[in-house]
Design an enzyme around this catalytic site. Structure first.
Site, PDB file in Angstrom:
ATOM      1  N   TYR A 278      -0.489  14.561 -10.987  1.00 13.86           N
ATOM      2  CA  TYR A 278      -0.750  13.291 -11.634  1.00 13.86           C
ATOM      3  C   TYR A 278      -1.709  13.508 -12.803  1.00 13.86           C
ATOM      4  O   TYR A 278      -2.557  14.407 -12.764  1.00 13.86           O
ATOM      5  CB  TYR A 278      -1.476  12.355 -10.671  1.00 13.86           C
ATOM      6  CG  TYR A 278      -0.631  11.609  -9.670  1.00 13.86           C
ATOM      7  CD1 TYR A 278       0.493  10.893 -10.058  1.00 13.86           C
ATOM      8  CD2 TYR A 278      -1.014  11.572  -8.327  1.00 13.86           C
ATOM      9  CE1 TYR A 278       1.215  10.164  -9.127  1.00 13.86           C
ATOM     10  CE2 TYR A 278      -0.287  10.839  -7.392  1.00 13.86           C
ATOM     11  CZ  TYR A 278       0.828  10.137  -7.804  1.00 13.86           C
ATOM     12  OH  TYR A 278       1.531   9.408  -6.894  1.00 13.86           O
TER      13      TYR A 278
ATOM     14  N   GLU B 119      -5.091   7.313  -4.795  1.00 16.37           N
ATOM     15  CA  GLU B 119      -6.441   7.106  -4.234  1.00 16.37           C
ATOM     16  C   GLU B 119      -7.503   7.325  -5.317  1.00 16.37           C
ATOM     17  O   GLU B 119      -8.595   7.789  -5.048  1.00 16.37           O
ATOM     18  CB  GLU B 119      -6.682   8.010  -3.018  1.00 16.37           C
ATOM     19  CG  GLU B 119      -5.943   7.582  -1.790  1.00 16.37           C
ATOM     20  CD  GLU B 119      -4.441   7.787  -1.919  1.00 16.37           C
ATOM     21  OE1 GLU B 119      -3.725   6.779  -1.955  1.00 16.37           O
ATOM     22  OE2 GLU B 119      -3.991   8.914  -2.002  1.00 16.37           O
TER      23      GLU B 119
ATOM     24  N   GLU C 211       6.131   4.757  -8.067  1.00 14.67           N
ATOM     25  CA  GLU C 211       6.522   3.836  -6.993  1.00 14.67           C
ATOM     26  C   GLU C 211       6.509   2.387  -7.500  1.00 14.67           C
ATOM     27  O   GLU C 211       5.955   1.500  -6.850  1.00 14.67           O
ATOM     28  CB  GLU C 211       5.573   3.984  -5.794  1.00 14.67           C
ATOM     29  CG  GLU C 211       5.642   5.338  -5.133  1.00 14.67           C
ATOM     30  CD  GLU C 211       4.758   5.426  -3.878  1.00 14.67           C
ATOM     31  OE1 GLU C 211       3.740   4.712  -3.817  1.00 14.67           O
ATOM     32  OE2 GLU C 211       5.101   6.191  -2.979  1.00 14.67           O
TER      33      GLU C 211
ATOM     34  N   GLU D 253       7.632  13.124  -2.375  1.00 13.53           N
ATOM     35  CA  GLU D 253       6.373  13.173  -1.616  1.00 13.53           C
ATOM     36  C   GLU D 253       6.696  13.316  -0.132  1.00 13.53           C
ATOM     37  O   GLU D 253       6.953  12.328   0.561  1.00 13.53           O
ATOM     38  CB  GLU D 253       5.543  11.892  -1.824  1.00 13.53           C
ATOM     39  CG  GLU D 253       4.953  11.741  -3.211  1.00 13.53           C
ATOM     40  CD  GLU D 253       3.980  10.558  -3.331  1.00 13.53           C
ATOM     41  OE1 GLU D 253       3.761   9.846  -2.333  1.00 13.53           O
ATOM     42  OE2 GLU D 253       3.441  10.366  -4.439  1.00 13.53           O
TER      43      GLU D 253
END
Ligand code: NAG
Ligand code: NAG
Ligand code: NAG
Ligand code: NAG
Ligand code: NAG
Ligand code: NAG
Length: 647
Positions: A75, A121, A180, A260
């Site tokens: 990411y 997160e 997502e 994932e």
């Protein structure tokens, strides 16, 4: 300018690899990827460079390569690179170009996930907090102000990434659009189309673009567009056949991809540490690989969320500093049984590189460091608040005060005599996220979002009320990612709205870097209190340069300390909260330690340090503790193995 030069030299380097043209594409006829014309399948692992010190990038990537992986997935947190609008940072631990270069040197291809939203997160799912300057911005949609910021950032980022595309000689084989998106309430297909055009305009027509969504019809419906290749993500325990059937709803042909496959799971303060057995992970990997699918394991190494960068889930539930994830490589990059179990599975499908696996790095127990009391936050306000106080009738949020992270002190005075205990409240639950309340310098209580909205206060009219508000990380998943911090609604005393605030935006990190905090003169032995006002402590320790191979990595433990933030040599290690758990130790990478000067440990204890009855200390140990019993006051969030929205 430095980073531009660095990117420039990479371009030249790649230019030397002459020979057959490099290509990477989706082969719809044969249901596979094709690399340089050959059928290709990736076995990949997730790693977040933003959670690992730069000096360790090569070590971690080499371990991934030696496990038999041929790719990594990463990411890019926008907020990490553009902390304020138009000011970019791609250097040091944020040197994305260097990370890609090391990946390529080691022999790993790259699956790039540049967002703009990443979840991960990470505070606000990677979106910079300054987007909230527009109060009613609708993030992750066609909101024109949001799109304008996305266009500027992606214009910068994707042009830096272009030379690293596989076709251009670099390691990047595929690029994910959004993250997502099908799980997000907005379901704004025009936003996805906009991103698609934006990515194409900066990266060209050759790169494979893809989306990732949960394996369910509704996710696929809102998360995919026909121009972008659709993949799914799912953990162990999910029916592999059914999950890939969901992908086939969107992509009748082309490679199967699980973007994932979970190797573990994230933690929350106050919930038990998550563990997932090697056997379950190995079996799940085997099942996915047996279908011929491509797979990325999330996470292969989780690392550490240093500083203030952690996110939170909703209902409000922040994640701890460690992002160990129970992944095959630990937070500190150590090899585990899970690592070798995964390697054995991969060996059945792919040749494992020969040669030794790099060993776990040694850890050193530097021992106990005695801590001395420094000033309280209220005493040090002038040193901590570089921009000076701001006055207003009603409280302002962090963003209104131009602060993204950390702490803001809100000060007012009791408007009336409170001889009997009088409730000081945030009736609309607007303390985001935790507040330490004192009256005339005496700590009187703690307010916490969703948990405690009232403390009782006593005092004469005019008494000084200090409310230190801590942001514990913005929500990173779901409807409520526009998570304002500070006192976001009015405070009341009894039935009266409190007015006349003075607010101090605090830059504690800068004050610590500059060594501005001083000791307090010891007063007559303080009474042991249940609660003290937020106070700094400092200690130092020497690492002799005569012991070979020091400094080494270590863990810091804070026995009997309650909650706070910790810096070593000015580096913000993160939050500690052993009184809530499950995390007890914080990972201290060797690169922030020194043999040339004493190492300085600064602690901001928010509740009560164990120093009232004698000296107090912190301890450097060689073993991590991430799984202590928790003060469990809420249920475990996250429905593992069902549909894992959180990641
Ligand atoms: C950029 O980020 C690096 C790594 O966190 C940091 O050391 C450096 O000070 C930052 N540069 C600026 C100009 O903020
Ligand atoms: C505040 O004081 C009142 C009356 O003494 C008591 O009933 C109440 O529980 C107290 N509230 C808190 C949050 O301590
Ligand atoms: C605080 O109260 C004042 C007066 O009622 C009101 O104008 C203001 O909007 C309130 N602020 C917030 C954040 O609710
Ligand atoms: C507020 O509380 C005071 C006493 O604490 C009372 O005299 C007054 O009537 C209350 N006002 C309202 C509007 O409830
Ligand atoms: C720790 O602080 C002392 C005193 O401010 C300073 O001289 C020393 O260089 C610092 N140590 C490191 C490793 O920065
Ligand atoms: C925590 O993990 C360690 C190491 O895996 C294990 O030995 C210990 O029993 C665990 N403790 C708890 C409370 O689960």
């Amino acid at each position: 300018i430095m980073s531009l030069l660095r990117f420039g030299s990479v371009l030249l380097l790649f230019g030397c690899s002459l020979g057959a043209p490099r290509s990477f594409s989706v082969d719809y006829k044969n249901d596979c990827f094709r690399k340089d014309g050959e059928e290709f399948r990736y076995i990949s692992g997730s790693i977040h460079y933003s959670r690992i010190p730069r000096v360790y990038w090569k070590d971690r990537l080499l371990k991934m390569y030696m496990a038999g992986l041929n790719a990594l997935q990463m990411y890019i947190p926008w907020s990490f690179h553009e902390e304020s609008p138009g000011r970019y940072n791609f250097s040091g631990d944020r040197d994305l170009g260097h990370f890609l270069q090391v990946a390529q040197d080691v022999g790993l291809l790259v699956i790039l996930r540049p967002g703009p939203y990443i979840c991960a997160e990470w505070d606000m799912g990677g979106l910079p907090a300054w987007l909230l300057n527009k109060k009613d911005i609708v993030l992750r949609t066609s909101d024109p102000d949001y799109l304008a910021a996305v266009d500027r950032w992606m214009g910068k980022l994707l042009s830096l990434m272009k030379p690293y595309l596989y076709q251009n000689g670099g390691p990047i084989i595929t690029v994910q659009v959004e993250n997502e998106y099908g799980s997000y309430f907005a379901c704004d297909i025009n936003y996805l189309r906009h991103l698609y055009k934006l990515f194409r305009s900066h990266l060209g027509n050759d790169v494979v673009l893809f989306t990732t969504d949960g394996p369910g019809i509704s996710y696929i419906k809102c998360g995919t567009i026909k121009e972008v290749y659709a993949t799914v993500d799912f953990g162990p325990g999910v029916d592999v056949t059914a999950a890939f059937e969901a992908q086939r709803q969107a992509e009748p042909h082309g490679p199967l991809v699980n973007s994932e496959l979970y190797t573990g799971w994230l933690d929350h303060w106050g919930s038990p540490h998550f563990v997932l057995s090697s056997a379950i992970v190995a079996k799940a990997l085997d099942k996915v690989l047996a279908t011929g699918a491509n797979v990325n394991m999330y996470m292969f190494i989780g690392g550490t969320t240093f500083g203030y960068w952690n996110g939170a889930n909703d209902p409000y539930s922040p994640q701890p500093t460690s992002y160990d994830f129970d992944a095959p490589l630990t937070e500190a990059g150590d090899l585990t049984e899970k690592y070798f179990a995964i390697r054995e599975v991969i060996r059945m499908y792919r040749k494992i590189p020969e040669g030794p696996v790099p060993p776990s790095t040694p850890k050193y127990a530097y021992g106990t460091v005695v801590m001395k009391k420094l000033q309280t936050i209220s005493d040090a306000l002038e040193k901590l608040s570089f921009s000076g106080p701001v006055k207003s009738e009603y409280p302002q949020t962090f963003i209104e005060l131009n602060q993204a992270f950390g702490f803001v002190l809100y000060r007012t005075a009791l408007p009336v005599d409170c001889s009997a205990p009088t409730p000081l409240s945030s009736p609309l639950n607007g303390v985001h996220d935790r507040a330490y309340v004192s009256v005339n310098g005496v700590a009187v209580g703690i307010l916490e979002r969703d948990k405690a909205i009232t403390v009782n206060v006593t005092g004469k009219a005019g008494s000084q009320v200090d409310i230190l508000v801590e942001s514990m990380g913005r929500i990173n998943y779901g409807h409520n990612i526009n998570d304002f911090k500070g006192l976001v609604t009015n405070m009341t005393l009894g039935n009266e709205t409190l007015k006349g605030w003075t607010m101090y935006s605090l830059n504690i990190d800068e004050a610590i870097r500059q060594g501005l905090l001083s000791e307090t003169k010891p007063t007559a032995s303080p009474q042991p209190a249940a609660l003290s006002p937020p106070t700094f402590y400092k200690g130092s320790f020497i690492i002799p340069d005569c012991i070979p191979d020091l400094p080494q990595d270590t863990y810091i433990q804070l026995p009997k300390w309650r909650k706070g933030q910790i810096w070593i040599n000015g580096f913000n290690l993160g939050r500690y909260w052993p009184s809530r758990g499950p995390q007890v130790t914080l990972f201290v990478p060797a690169n922030i330690l020194s043999t040339a000067a004493p190492n300085n440990v600064t602690v901001l204890e928010l509740e009560e340090a164990p120093c009232s009855s004698g000296p107090c200390s912190v301890v450097f140990t060689a073993t991590p503790i991430l799984n202590a019993t928790v003060q469990s006051d809420h249920k475990q969030h996250g429905r593992l193995f069902v549909r894992d929205g959180f990641l």
